[in-house]
Design an enzyme around this catalytic site. Structure first.
Site, PDB file in Angstrom:
ATOM      1  N   THR A 104      71.578  11.269  -8.016  1.00 32.58           N
ATOM      2  CA  THR A 104      72.731  12.164  -7.915  1.00 32.58           C
ATOM      3  C   THR A 104      73.687  11.985  -9.089  1.00 32.58           C
ATOM      4  O   THR A 104      74.255  12.967  -9.587  1.00 32.58           O
ATOM      5  CB  THR A 104      73.474  11.921  -6.583  1.00 32.58           C
ATOM      6  OG1 THR A 104      72.592  12.219  -5.498  1.00 32.58           O
ATOM      7  CG2 THR A 104      74.717  12.783  -6.484  1.00 32.58           C
ATOM      8  N   THR A 144      70.151  17.590  -6.007  1.00 32.17           N
ATOM      9  CA  THR A 144      69.632  16.491  -6.831  1.00 32.17           C
ATOM     10  C   THR A 144      68.153  16.273  -6.549  1.00 32.17           C
ATOM     11  O   THR A 144      67.375  15.928  -7.447  1.00 32.17           O
ATOM     12  CB  THR A 144      70.412  15.196  -6.541  1.00 32.17           C
ATOM     13  OG1 THR A 144      71.741  15.333  -7.043  1.00 32.17           O
ATOM     14  CG2 THR A 144      69.745  13.986  -7.195  1.00 32.17           C
ATOM     15  N   THR A 190      28.809 -12.317 -27.118  1.00 30.69           N
ATOM     16  CA  THR A 190      29.067 -12.119 -25.696  1.00 30.69           C
ATOM     17  C   THR A 190      29.410 -13.468 -25.101  1.00 30.69           C
ATOM     18  O   THR A 190      28.791 -14.475 -25.429  1.00 30.69           O
ATOM     19  CB  THR A 190      27.842 -11.528 -24.970  1.00 30.69           C
ATOM     20  OG1 THR A 190      26.711 -12.389 -25.156  1.00 30.69           O
ATOM     21  CG2 THR A 190      27.501 -10.147 -25.520  1.00 30.69           C
ATOM     22  N   SER A 321      55.570 -20.811 -39.208  1.00 30.18           N
ATOM     23  CA  SER A 321      55.984 -22.046 -38.550  1.00 30.18           C
ATOM     24  C   SER A 321      57.195 -22.645 -39.241  1.00 30.18           C
ATOM     25  O   SER A 321      57.344 -22.553 -40.461  1.00 30.18           O
ATOM     26  CB  SER A 321      54.834 -23.057 -38.557  1.00 30.18           C
ATOM     27  OG  SER A 321      55.247 -24.308 -38.053  1.00 30.18           O
ATOM     28  N   SER A 322      58.049 -23.268 -38.435  1.00 29.44           N
ATOM     29  CA  SER A 322      59.208 -23.959 -38.991  1.00 29.44           C
ATOM     30  C   SER A 322      58.864 -25.383 -39.403  1.00 29.44           C
ATOM     31  O   SER A 322      59.681 -26.059 -40.030  1.00 29.44           O
ATOM     32  CB  SER A 322      60.340 -23.981 -37.956  1.00 29.44           C
ATOM     33  OG  SER A 322      59.914 -24.677 -36.791  1.00 29.44           O
TER      34      SER A 322
END
Length: 478
Positions: A104, A144, A190, A321-322
């Site tokens: 609404t 509505t 597979t 990466s840090s």
């Protein structure tokens, strides 16, 4: 009254509304009542457009049926065109996407904005609703419960067209790589174990065809959204509408949208049922499953580079990466995986919300809308992100791919028609025990000649296996 505010009145009393706001008191109360997220209806322009298209179609039908004054209908239609053609007031839909009331607040937000645009076009001030009223005119012959889901359906359908275009572009990207890699031999696998040879091009073409199937599925299910309940009003009985209104309004909606909209077979059923949303989002979930699987494969094929498969190289986009120097990660497939997980989660939301309706209405459509718009939006972006930042820049490590083939025991399968399955078992076992190649063991045992092996293991034959044996050693021979 201050120049900065205007006074509006509703069922609960009077409120001060910002003078420059095109929304009114109903929207103001919704802003105050629902502060769940930072996401507003204005953030979903397709939804705004979908609702406005419904209002335009309704005004056109009401004009033809003379249920509202012609001048008022013309003002509403012109107001709709201002939004649809010029983007006017797209920022005037501040209601949270999470809301109670079965939509609404969105419906009234739309009614108020269009009423105030229309008032200005008629030469009046915002809020002078005695000339053009949000309820009595913009919402004429509507509730509505039919306007909101119809606008929602049109909006999702429009968004799906964009998603399909994005999927097709991604599919074409995979197809280009399939052509580029068509002569690169590699090992098929597979259960993560060596199987039989294929080409890298075949692998990428499979990705392309997979997406082609998803396009068909989405297009097929999207058609369900074009069966609308416009004219149903409150519960589907068509209360307060002329009998001609519903089919005429749907006809006008088809004209406004350019989509083949049709009336629902039964308006009471259509007003309470959310099955179409479940079907459509199910198609989005299926796409997410497929895209996530593709990204899993891309990450695996590019793993390494020294201690993984290293068959393809993904574009290097950022340091990975840090702490670990020179590390680069497959960040784009990773983010697409996460998008897919979110879409799969949204599917559960849609399912639960669709089930949660009672009797003649499902009040949970707002969260269905939030989930569906989010899923379509992030999947569309994910397709472009994956294409532009990953697929277009993929290169192949041809030597690595072919090396796996010729060092694999799996290629002994290609020799079954020539040496027999039993001899193949023996060759494979010796290879596993000694580390020798299939070629070496076959030659040592005198099962085939160099020339025969060259022919059998040629790229052309491995790509298109020929099962007519040139030579066959009976399985009883040792």
């Amino acid at each position: 009254m201050s120049n900065n505010i205007r006074i509006e009145e509703d069922l609960l009393g009077t409120r001060e509304v910002p003078a420059d706001a095109y929304y009114g008191v109903h929207t103001l109360r919704a802003i105050e009542n629902f502060y769940i997220s930072n996401n507003k209806i204005s953030d979903i322009p397709e939804f705004v457009r979908g609702m406005v298209m419904v209002k335009k179609a309704a005004a056109m039908a009401n004009k033809e049926l003379q249920t509202i004054p012609k001048s008022v209908a013309n003002a509403i239609i012109a107001a709709c065109d201002e939004v649809l053609n010029n983007g006017k007031c797209m920022d005037q839909f501040p209601v949270d996407v999470y809301q109670g009331g079965a939509g609404t607040s969105v419906n009234m937000n739309t009614n108020e904005v269009l009423a105030n645009i229309g008032l200005e076009l008629m030469g009046h001030q915002k809020g002078e609703y005695q000339y053009l009223n949000p309820n009595d005119h913009v919402n004429k012959c509507q509730s509505t419960n039919d306007a909101y889901p119809t606008g929602f359906r049109i909006a999702v359908y429009s968004s799906l067209i964009k998603l399909v275009d994005a999927i097709n572009q991604l599919r074409e990207g995979f197809e280009r790589k399939a052509v580029e890699f068509q002569d690169i031999l590699k090992m098929g696998r597979t259960q993560l174990q060596d199987a039989v040879p294929m080409t890298l091009g075949q692998e990428f073409r499979a990705f392309s065809i997979l997406l082609k199937e998803e396009v068909k599925n989405i297009q097929r299910t999207a058609e369900l959204l074009l069966e609308v309940n416009l004219g149903a009003t409150a519960i589907g009985t068509g209360l307060n509408t002329p009998k001609e209104y519903s089919p005429l309004a749907v006809k006008k909606l088809a004209e406004v949208t350019g989509f083949p909209c049709v009336p629902a077979e039964d308006l009471i059923e259509a007003t309470s049922d959310c099955g179409a949303y479940v079907m459509v989002h199910g198609a989005l979930k299926r796409l997410a499953v497929k895209m996530s699987k593709i990204c899993n494969d891309l990450r695996l094929l590019s793993s390494g580079p020294r201690a993984g498969l290293n068959e393809i190289n993904l574009p290097e986009l950022q340091a990975g990466s840090s702490i670990m120097p020179a590390k680069v990660n497959p960040v784009v497939p990773e983010v697409v995986n996460q998008v897919c997980f979110k879409v799969i989660g949204n599917d559960t939301t849609v399912t639960m919300a669709a089930e949660a309706g009672q009797l003649q209405l499902n009040v949970m459509e707002p969260v269905i809308g939030q989930a569906m718009f989010e899923s379509v939006h992030i999947l569309t972006n994910a397709c472009y992100n994956l294409l532009e930042k990953c697929i277009n820049g993929i290169t192949a490590n041809k030597e690595v791919c072919e090396g796996y083939v010729y060092n694999s025991i799996g290629i002994v399968t290609y020799l079954n028609p020539f040496i027999g399955h039993h001899n193949g078992d023996i060759v494979g076992k010796i290879c596993a025990e000694t580390g020798k190649s299939v070629r070496e063991v076959v030659l040592e045992r005198g099962l085939l000649t160099e020339a025969e092996l060259d022919d059998i293991f040629s790229v052309q034959n491995l790509m298109h296996p020929a099962y007519k044996a040139k030579r066959y050693t009976d399985e009883s021979e040792q």
